[in-house]
Scaffold this active site. Structure first.
Site, mmCIF file in Angstrom:
data_model
loop_
_atom_site.group_PDB
_atom_site.id
_atom_site.type_symbol
_atom_site.label_atom_id
_atom_site.label_comp_id
_atom_site.label_asym_id
_atom_site.label_seq_id
_atom_site.Cartn_x
_atom_site.Cartn_y
_atom_site.Cartn_z
ATOM 1 N N LYS A 54 75.490 39.989 59.598
ATOM 2 C CA LYS A 54 74.916 40.786 58.464
ATOM 3 C C LYS A 54 74.012 40.060 57.402
ATOM 4 O O LYS A 54 73.006 40.339 57.097
ATOM 5 C CB LYS A 54 75.969 41.333 57.725
ATOM 6 C CG LYS A 54 76.859 42.517 58.431
ATOM 7 C CD LYS A 54 78.375 42.872 58.149
ATOM 8 C CE LYS A 54 78.649 43.874 59.362
ATOM 9 N NZ LYS A 54 80.171 44.510 58.741
ATOM 10 N N GLN A 98 84.322 43.316 53.939
ATOM 11 C CA GLN A 98 84.721 43.317 55.453
ATOM 12 C C GLN A 98 86.209 43.583 55.608
ATOM 13 O O GLN A 98 87.069 43.101 54.996
ATOM 14 C CB GLN A 98 84.377 41.983 56.100
ATOM 15 C CG GLN A 98 84.474 41.919 57.598
ATOM 16 C CD GLN A 98 83.405 42.798 58.499
ATOM 17 O OE1 GLN A 98 82.222 42.990 57.788
ATOM 18 N NE2 GLN A 98 83.622 43.166 59.414
ATOM 19 N N ASP A 121 78.733 50.930 52.823
ATOM 20 C CA ASP A 121 79.663 51.040 54.254
ATOM 21 C C ASP A 121 80.107 52.552 54.286
ATOM 22 O O ASP A 121 80.565 52.885 55.346
ATOM 23 C CB ASP A 121 80.744 50.231 53.928
ATOM 24 C CG ASP A 121 80.754 48.989 55.077
ATOM 25 O OD1 ASP A 121 80.411 49.314 56.129
ATOM 26 O OD2 ASP A 121 81.607 47.994 54.531
HETATM 27 N N1 GUN Z 1 85.254 46.228 59.981
HETATM 28 C C1 GUN Z 1 84.788 46.518 61.345
HETATM 29 N N2 GUN Z 1 83.728 47.274 61.173
HETATM 30 C C2 GUN Z 1 83.341 47.337 60.017
HETATM 31 C C3 GUN Z 1 82.208 47.773 59.131
HETATM 32 O O1 GUN Z 1 81.434 48.610 59.691
HETATM 33 N N3 GUN Z 1 82.244 47.645 57.753
HETATM 34 C C4 GUN Z 1 83.228 46.896 57.219
HETATM 35 N N4 GUN Z 1 83.050 46.655 55.920
HETATM 36 N N5 GUN Z 1 84.200 46.305 57.879
HETATM 37 C C5 GUN Z 1 84.327 46.620 59.249
#
Ligand code: GUN
Length: 304
Positions: A54, A98, A121
């Site tokens: 990211k 995350q 998110d």
């Molecule tokens: N863990 C697995 N997929 C995601 C996601 O799309 N966003 C976040 N913040 N954590 C994740």
């Protein structure tokens, strides 16, 4: 193979190119550079890999990322303090914590602290609540389900009026995917571990979104001919030699793995009308949609 392959890598690249172009235009107009804060608690290798992808995407698209690695034993109070600081920081347009968080942390309290305008998110209860309500629109939609719907639309699959089945009901994928499909006027069934006849339910589906985390669970004969199959699963399974024995790495001496989805691709591609591969299907879309959301967050915050 009868199914048309939905190329997530190419579609994600198109989304990223669009965001990159709009970001450059924004900067040329003298507006601020979009900024994404990433919060990583602990040292799970999968989470660290996703977060670093990211950050890399931000750099490639002309955005700034602010990384906040925290120790696995960080206190709830310290994590909440960081979120409040990020909410108040004008350079930060999007906040990504995350998931999953270590067990001692209260994920719900953390997610509800994130300002909804920075919730790229789409996991804050307000954005998710709006997604669930008729006539209301969230500011941001969770990235993986958003990517699934985007792939269906790019492939030209008609969602309105379709029977859609979502396999799995996680907060990150299954549940928001079902809510998005309802918003798109599909008739939606959510299948989970307590569902009585999973193959029978799937056989009626025009659209399947598989996000249950079980390697190659969906068999070819569970799929209605011509259905669109979106496979969110990423599962590591043993890589086998032609004689069926486990393949071992020459370099490390460790057993080799290969990635498969929740759908048995070899069987499904002979029946489905459209199918996403693993890897190269939904995976690249998650980051592309996060970048699109972060750009939108910056635009929303311009007007404040
Ligand atoms: N863990 C697995 N997929 C995601 C996601 O799309 N966003 C976040 N913040 N954590 C994740």
């Amino acid at each position: 193979m009868t199914a048309q392959l939905i190329d997530g890598t190419a579609i994600a690249q198109k989304v990223r190119d669009g965001v990159k172009e709009k970001t450059a235009k924004r900067l040329a107009e003298g507006k601020s550079q979009p900024g994404l804060a990433t919060v990583l608690v602990g040292d799970r290798i999968d989470s660290a890999t996703y977060v670093s992808m990211k950050q890399k995407a931000c750099a490639e698209l002309g955005m700034t990322s602010y990384h906040h690695p925290l120790p696995a034993d960080v206190s709830q109070a310290d994590l909440e303090k960081l979120i409040k600081e990020l909410n108040a920081d004008p350079k930060v347009n999007g906040i990504l914590v995350q998931l999953p968080l270590p067990d001692h942390l209260d994920e719900e309290r953390v997610l509800q602290l994130i300002s909804i305008e920075k919730d790229v998110d789409g996991f804050s209860p307000i954005n998710l609540g709006r997604l669930a309500q008729k006539g209301r629109e969230p500011l941001f939609v969770p990235c993986t389900p958003y990517g699934c719907i985007y792939l269906l639309k790019e492939a030209g699959v008609k969602i309105a009026g379709a029977n859609a089945v979502v396999l799995g009901r996680s907060n990150i994928v299954g549940m928001p995917a079902a809510l998005l499909l309802i918003k798109e006027n599909a008739t939606v069934t959510v299948v989970h571990s307590k569902t009585k006849d999973i193959p029978g339910v799937l056989r009626d589906a025009d659209i399947i979104i598989a996000a249950i985390g079980r390697a190659e669970m969906v068999r070819g004969d569970w799929i209605k001919p011509g259905a669109a199959v979106i496979d969110v699963g990423i599962n590591g399974i043993p890589k086998l030699n032609p004689d069926g024995t486990q393949m071992i790495s020459q370099k490390t001496g460790k057993p080799l793995q290969r990635l498969v989805g929740d759908v048995n691709f070899e069987e499904a591609k002979e029946v489905a009308g459209f199918i996403t591969p693993v890897p190269g299907g939904v995976g690249p879309m998650t980051i592309a949609m996060l970048m699109a959301n972060t750009f939108r967050a910056a635009e929303i915050q311009d007007n404040k």
